[in-house]
Design a protein around this motif. Sequence first.
Motif, PDB file in Angstrom:
ATOM      1  N   ASP A  50       0.838  -1.201   0.000  1.00 52.33           N
ATOM      2  CA  ASP A  50       0.000   0.000   0.000  1.00 52.33           C
ATOM      3  C   ASP A  50       0.873   1.252   0.000  1.00 52.33           C
ATOM      4  OD1 ASP A  50      -2.783   1.136   0.288  1.00 52.33           O
ATOM      5  OD2 ASP A  50      -1.824   2.031   2.043  1.00 52.33           O
ATOM      6  N   HIS A  51       1.922   1.249   0.808  1.00 55.39           N
ATOM      7  CA  HIS A  51       2.863   2.385   0.792  1.00 55.39           C
ATOM      8  C   HIS A  51       3.506   2.514  -0.589  1.00 55.39           C
ATOM      9  CE1 HIS A  51       2.271   2.997   4.946  1.00 55.39           C
ATOM     10  NE2 HIS A  51       3.163   2.154   5.426  1.00 55.39           N
ATOM     11  N   TYR A  52       3.859   1.370  -1.189  1.00 52.28           N
ATOM     12  CA  TYR A  52       4.493   1.381  -2.516  1.00 52.28           C
ATOM     13  C   TYR A  52       3.585   2.047  -3.540  1.00 52.28           C
ATOM     14  CZ  TYR A  52       6.196  -0.417  -7.003  1.00 52.28           C
ATOM     15  OH  TYR A  52       6.625  -0.519  -8.299  1.00 52.28           O
ATOM     16  N   HIS A  53       2.345   1.594  -3.612  1.00 51.77           N
ATOM     17  CA  HIS A  53       1.440   2.101  -4.649  1.00 51.77           C
ATOM     18  C   HIS A  53       1.056   3.561  -4.421  1.00 51.77           C
ATOM     19  CE1 HIS A  53       1.123  -1.529  -6.905  1.00 51.77           C
ATOM     20  NE2 HIS A  53       0.568  -2.230  -5.930  1.00 51.77           N
ATOM     21  N   HIS A  54       1.106   4.032  -3.176  1.00 44.39           N
ATOM     22  CA  HIS A  54       0.798   5.433  -2.884  1.00 44.39           C
ATOM     23  C   HIS A  54       2.058   6.303  -2.824  1.00 44.39           C
ATOM     24  CE1 HIS A  54      -3.052   3.616  -1.567  1.00 44.39           C
ATOM     25  NE2 HIS A  54      -3.546   4.781  -1.971  1.00 44.39           N
ATOM     26  N   HIS A  55       3.210   5.702  -3.171  1.00 45.04           N
ATOM     27  CA  HIS A  55       4.495   6.417  -3.160  1.00 45.04           C
ATOM     28  C   HIS A  55       4.752   7.058  -1.790  1.00 45.04           C
ATOM     29  CE1 HIS A  55       4.531   5.823  -7.478  1.00 45.04           C
ATOM     30  NE2 HIS A  55       3.325   6.362  -7.540  1.00 45.04           N
ATOM     31  N   GLY A  84      14.459  -6.338  -3.394  1.00 44.46           N
ATOM     32  CA  GLY A  84      15.144  -5.259  -4.101  1.00 44.46           C
ATOM     33  C   GLY A  84      14.541  -3.905  -3.814  1.00 44.46           C
ATOM     34  N   THR A  85      13.233  -3.792  -3.967  1.00 43.69           N
ATOM     35  CA  THR A  85      12.554  -2.523  -3.714  1.00 43.69           C
ATOM     36  C   THR A  85      12.785  -2.041  -2.294  1.00 43.69           C
ATOM     37  OG1 THR A  85      10.837  -3.003  -5.349  1.00 43.69           O
ATOM     38  CG2 THR A  85      10.304  -1.387  -3.657  1.00 43.69           C
ATOM     39  N   THR A  86      12.760  -2.958  -1.329  1.00 45.81           N
ATOM     40  CA  THR A  86      12.841  -2.592   0.082  1.00 45.81           C
ATOM     41  C   THR A  86      14.221  -2.083   0.473  1.00 45.81           C
ATOM     42  OG1 THR A  86      11.134  -4.256   0.458  1.00 45.81           O
ATOM     43  CG2 THR A  86      12.218  -3.394   2.403  1.00 45.81           C
ATOM     44  N   HIS A  87      15.202  -2.235  -0.418  1.00 45.93           N
ATOM     45  CA  HIS A  87      16.516  -1.639  -0.153  1.00 45.93           C
ATOM     46  C   HIS A  87      16.461  -0.114  -0.123  1.00 45.93           C
ATOM     47  CE1 HIS A  87      18.443  -5.537  -0.345  1.00 45.93           C
ATOM     48  NE2 HIS A  87      19.601  -4.959  -0.068  1.00 45.93           N
ATOM     49  N   VAL A  88      15.345   0.479  -0.491  1.00 49.16           N
ATOM     50  CA  VAL A  88      15.211   1.931  -0.338  1.00 49.16           C
ATOM     51  C   VAL A  88      15.363   2.331   1.128  1.00 49.16           C
ATOM     52  CG1 VAL A  88      12.687   1.926  -0.045  1.00 49.16           C
ATOM     53  CG2 VAL A  88      13.821   3.934  -1.021  1.00 49.16           C
ATOM     54  N   GLY A  89      15.114   1.404   2.041  1.00 51.99           N
ATOM     55  CA  GLY A  89      15.284   1.680   3.462  1.00 51.99           C
ATOM     56  C   GLY A  89      16.596   1.189   4.037  1.00 51.99           C
ATOM     57  N   ALA A  90      17.497   0.687   3.197  1.00 50.58           N
ATOM     58  CA  ALA A  90      18.726   0.080   3.688  1.00 50.58           C
ATOM     59  C   ALA A  90      19.625   1.072   4.423  1.00 50.58           C
ATOM     60  CB  ALA A  90      19.498  -0.570   2.538  1.00 50.58           C
ATOM     61  N   ALA A  91      19.849   2.224   3.824  1.00 50.96           N
ATOM     62  CA  ALA A  91      20.750   3.202   4.438  1.00 50.96           C
ATOM     63  C   ALA A  91      20.190   3.687   5.775  1.00 50.96           C
ATOM     64  CB  ALA A  91      20.967   4.381   3.494  1.00 50.96           C
ATOM     65  N   ALA A  92      18.889   3.935   5.822  1.00 53.98           N
ATOM     66  CA  ALA A  92      18.278   4.403   7.065  1.00 53.98           C
ATOM     67  C   ALA A  92      18.358   3.331   8.143  1.00 53.98           C
ATOM     68  CB  ALA A  92      16.825   4.795   6.812  1.00 53.98           C
ATOM     69  N   ALA A  93      18.155   2.069   7.773  1.00 53.43           N
ATOM     70  CA  ALA A  93      18.229   0.977   8.739  1.00 53.43           C
ATOM     71  C   ALA A  93      19.636   0.837   9.304  1.00 53.43           C
ATOM     72  CB  ALA A  93      17.791  -0.326   8.084  1.00 53.43           C
ATOM     73  N   ALA A  94      20.626   0.910   8.432  1.00 51.83           N
ATOM     74  CA  ALA A  94      22.019   0.803   8.892  1.00 51.83           C
ATOM     75  C   ALA A  94      22.395   1.982   9.779  1.00 51.83           C
ATOM     76  CB  ALA A  94      22.952   0.715   7.689  1.00 51.83           C
ATOM     77  N   GLU A  95      21.972   3.178   9.386  1.00 54.76           N
ATOM     78  CA  GLU A  95      22.310   4.365  10.168  1.00 54.76           C
ATOM     79  C   GLU A  95      21.652   4.325  11.543  1.00 54.76           C
ATOM     80  OE1 GLU A  95      22.024   9.259   9.873  1.00 54.76           O
ATOM     81  OE2 GLU A  95      21.294   8.001   8.239  1.00 54.76           O
ATOM     82  N   ARG A  96      20.374   3.938  11.594  1.00 59.77           N
ATOM     83  CA  ARG A  96      19.668   3.942  12.870  1.00 59.77           C
ATOM     84  C   ARG A  96      20.225   2.900  13.846  1.00 59.77           C
ATOM     85  NH1 ARG A  96      14.432   5.443  14.323  1.00 59.77           N
ATOM     86  NH2 ARG A  96      14.682   6.950  12.636  1.00 59.77           N
ATOM     87  N   THR A 125      10.460  -4.436 -10.017  1.00 58.70           N
ATOM     88  CA  THR A 125       9.203  -3.712  -9.938  1.00 58.70           C
ATOM     89  C   THR A 125       9.323  -2.452 -10.802  1.00 58.70           C
ATOM     90  OG1 THR A 125       9.886  -2.431  -8.000  1.00 58.70           O
ATOM     91  CG2 THR A 125       8.772  -4.534  -7.587  1.00 58.70           C
ATOM     92  N   PRO A 126       8.198  -1.886 -11.246  1.00 55.29           N
ATOM     93  CA  PRO A 126       8.298  -0.665 -12.058  1.00 55.29           C
ATOM     94  C   PRO A 126       9.125   0.420 -11.388  1.00 55.29           C
ATOM     95  CG  PRO A 126       6.105  -1.567 -12.252  1.00 55.29           C
ATOM     96  CD  PRO A 126       6.816  -2.413 -11.215  1.00 55.29           C
ATOM     97  N   TRP A 127       9.022   0.539 -10.085  1.00 52.14           N
ATOM     98  CA  TRP A 127       9.787   1.567  -9.389  1.00 52.14           C
ATOM     99  C   TRP A 127      11.283   1.260  -9.396  1.00 52.14           C
ATOM    100  CZ3 TRP A 127      12.626   1.683  -4.754  1.00 52.14           C
ATOM    101  CH2 TRP A 127      12.966   2.973  -4.316  1.00 52.14           C
ATOM    102  N   VAL A 128      11.645  -0.017  -9.273  1.00 53.14           N
ATOM    103  CA  VAL A 128      13.060  -0.398  -9.374  1.00 53.14           C
ATOM    104  C   VAL A 128      13.610   0.007 -10.738  1.00 53.14           C
ATOM    105  CG1 VAL A 128      14.564  -2.411  -9.715  1.00 53.14           C
ATOM    106  CG2 VAL A 128      13.173  -2.238  -7.655  1.00 53.14           C
ATOM    107  N   MET A 129      12.818  -0.213 -11.790  1.00 49.10           N
ATOM    108  CA  MET A 129      13.305   0.043 -13.144  1.00 49.10           C
ATOM    109  C   MET A 129      13.345   1.532 -13.494  1.00 49.10           C
ATOM    110  SD  MET A 129      11.575  -3.107 -15.303  1.00 49.10           S
ATOM    111  CE  MET A 129       9.908  -2.956 -14.621  1.00 49.10           C
ATOM    112  N   SER A 130      12.419   2.319 -12.946  1.00 47.56           N
ATOM    113  CA  SER A 130      12.336   3.716 -13.387  1.00 47.56           C
ATOM    114  C   SER A 130      12.364   4.734 -12.253  1.00 47.56           C
ATOM    115  CB  SER A 130      11.050   3.929 -14.203  1.00 47.56           C
ATOM    116  OG  SER A 130       9.907   3.641 -13.417  1.00 47.56           O
ATOM    117  N   GLY A 131      12.430   4.283 -11.007  1.00 50.06           N
ATOM    118  CA  GLY A 131      12.427   5.210  -9.878  1.00 50.06           C
ATOM    119  C   GLY A 131      13.770   5.867  -9.661  1.00 50.06           C
ATOM    120  N   ASP A 132      13.828   6.698  -8.639  1.00 53.96           N
ATOM    121  CA  ASP A 132      15.026   7.507  -8.399  1.00 53.96           C
ATOM    122  C   ASP A 132      15.959   6.902  -7.366  1.00 53.96           C
ATOM    123  OD1 ASP A 132      13.547   7.870  -6.127  1.00 53.96           O
ATOM    124  OD2 ASP A 132      13.410  10.052  -6.288  1.00 53.96           O
ATOM    125  N   PHE A 133      15.789   5.599  -7.056  1.00 50.28           N
ATOM    126  CA  PHE A 133      16.682   4.983  -6.076  1.00 50.28           C
ATOM    127  C   PHE A 133      17.505   3.838  -6.657  1.00 50.28           C
ATOM    128  CE2 PHE A 133      17.223   1.299  -3.239  1.00 50.28           C
ATOM    129  CZ  PHE A 133      18.258   1.793  -2.469  1.00 50.28           C
TER     130      PHE A 133
END
Length: 231
Positions: A50-55, A84-96, A125-133
């Motif tokens: 749900d978070h994914y589809h609502h950006h 793969g998509t969930t790696h968008v939170g990787a840096a924040a998880a490591a930092e925290r 996922t479409p976001w993996v292929m064309s998103g900004d991360f």
Amino acid sequence: MKRIGLIGGVSPEATILYYRHLNAAARKKHGGQHSANVLYYMLDYGVMIDHYHHHAWPDFIAEVVRGAEALKAGGAEALAITSGTTHVGAAAAAERTGLPLIHMHDSLTRAMQAQNIQQPLLTGTPWVMSGDFFKPELAQRYHGNIITPSAHDRDMIGRIIFDELVEGVVTPASRADMASMVGHHQQQGADAVILGCTELCMILEQADCDIPVLDATAIHAADIAQILLGD
């Protein structure tokens, strides 16, 4: 040997694949009926998609961070994310948490360098292929020319992932569509295909393609296993 904490659930189908890879590695090293001694924090796929589809990426990342914190509290000494998509939170998880994170992009980069891949086709996922991360983050590590499918093909791949693979459904028609799409890009110069969504290995494998298939799930899981098992 480190106690690895894995953030999974996005989707459960992919998380199961990681666990199978890690158990196979444990049996290969120790023999007998040994299995992988890991910690899992399973995110709720319904919430995450749900978070994914609502950006809603801040909310998405916050869920990943909560998982990382729970794993640290449970004794994890390092982290990995089975999506793969969930790696968008990787840096924040490591930092925290202050814990090292076994990053899929590092694993993919080493694999592409080892095979001298110059122009891989990135699928996911479409976001993996064309998103900004995902693609920009990978490009920081790997200096080849990463290409992506057309908008039409991105929609097709997204449909296969979200309507079929996350439900455990694999159809011959979708396999043929994926293989045909890869073949088209091979004719345009692609010299490998990256399966950047961890469910895509369910529908596409090396036997389906004439160029190297870089299975992010298997490649990443192998690196996790090395650290888990102390190799």
